[in-house]
Design a protein around this motif. Structure first.
Motif: not given
Length: 358
Positions: A308-332
């Motif tokens: 669930a905590l990883a889910g929170l972190a992933a949600a924060s990344i998806r909700a950010s305004r980082a570009d798509e490539e950066s978001r994919r890297r962060m989610l990995r």
């Protein structure tokens, strides 16, 4: 390798996005004391002694909060001071696993010391770019207007933000929710949206569901600063989920300002159970004595497991305004953190930041 009984993963190594942090409120207590001494400025006792602020949820309590905030802001009177705050905010976030920081600033207060609104914003943007290269933390800037000033001032800031779209990722509205008329700020948010900026107003902390509805109707938020009071109205919360509005939830801030008696009473579980997108934030760690990592520790104390905590972190990344490539890297990086055996070493956040330096 199997996990030791009761072992959990290190939350400081979990890649996460920090989407609710104010410029002055991000300052290190030691930095504040040092700069105040250099300027021979007297700080309120609580600030001088780095005591976490706790006030009642009324006008008197807000006045005390604002007095502390204004005292801290008074030391930020030069380009060097502004650059130091940005750099240290990035360093501190990096130490807690942040891979993306969206720092909110109202340049109005600093403009008189550096030659105007435009230089004030450009100093922050320039140092943010430098701090990204140094720390690996991806940084976007949110320009925020204040409810305590005239809505025409908000339009001026929205135009400034629009001219710097890209490095500036969003436009916000902060300060006491009980001040001003929300609809009067709608033209400023239209200017920002037309430039491609995210709509990131505060709402639903000091005031309840009716205020959240007002903000949603007139300002069209992509994310809502706080928004926790929406939990009091299931129909409203369902609407927020349907609209895809993310909530920047700051448990320590809510407790410090008396919205809830303690951080563990913040309705985080209720928001998540309703399907809301939640990004944890520290708001003003200088005043509240609680940083981003503490918010994740609070979530763990509320019973959220590592998935669930990883889910929170992933949600924060998806909700950010980082570009798509950066978001994919962060989610990995989040996936890599969750794939670790609890209790073993590994720093997924550091690996993501290292990749972002290149």
């Amino acid at each position: 390798m199997s996990a030791a009984p009761g072992a959990v993963r290190d939350l400081a190594t979990l890649p996460k996005a920090h989407l609710h942090l104010h410029f002055t409120g991000s300052m290190r207590p030691t930095t504040l004391v040092e700069m105040a001494a250099a300027r021979r400025l007297r700080l309120p006792r609580g600030l001088a002694e780095s005591e976490a602020l706790r006030v009642e949820p009324d006008a008197r309590g807000w006045f005390r909060f604002q007095r502390h905030y204004d005292a801290a802001r008074a030391v930020v009177d030069s380009e060097a001071a502004m650059r130091r705050i940005v750099r240290e905010a990035a360093e501190d976030d990096a130490a807690e696993g942040s891979v993306r920081l969206e720092l909110q600033v109202d340049p109005t207060s600093y403009a008189p010391f550096v030659g105007g609104l435009t230089p004030a914003l450009e100093i922050v943007l320039d140092e943010a770019a430098s701090a990204r290269r140094a720390t690996g933390v991806d940084i976007g800037i949110v320009v925020a207007a204040s409810r305590t000033r005239h809505p025409l001032d908000a339009r001026t800031l929205a135009r400034l933000a629009a001219r710097h779209a890209g490095a500036v990722v969003g436009f916000g509205l902060s300060n006491d929710e009980r001040r001003g008329t929300t609809a009067d700020f709608a033209p400023a948010f239209r200017i920002a949206r037309d430039a491609g900026l995210a709509s990131l107003p505060h709402g639903g902390e000091l005031l309840g569901p009716s205020h959240v509805r007002d903000v949603v109707e007139h300002l069209g938020p992509d994310r809502l600063g706080h928004g926790v009071r929406a939990a009091e109205d299931p129909a409203l919360l369902e609407r927020i989920v349907e609209l895809g509005i993310a909530l920047e939830v700051c448990p320590a801030s809510n407790a410090a300002l008396g919205v809830f008696r303690s951080a563990d009473e913040v309705p985080l579980r209720a928001l998540l159970d309703a399907g809301a997108t939640v990004a944890l934030g520290a708001d003003d760690p200088l005043l509240f004595g609680s940083r981003l990592l503490d918010q994740y520790e609070t979530a763990r104390a509320l019973g959220l497991d590592d998935t669930a905590l990883a889910g929170l972190a992933a949600a924060s990344i998806r909700a950010s305004r980082a570009d798509e490539e950066s978001r994919r890297r962060m989610l990995r990086g989040v996936d890599a953190w969750l794939a670790q055996v609890p209790g073993t070493s590994g720093d997924s956040a550091a690996e993501v930041r290292a990749a972002q330096r290149t």
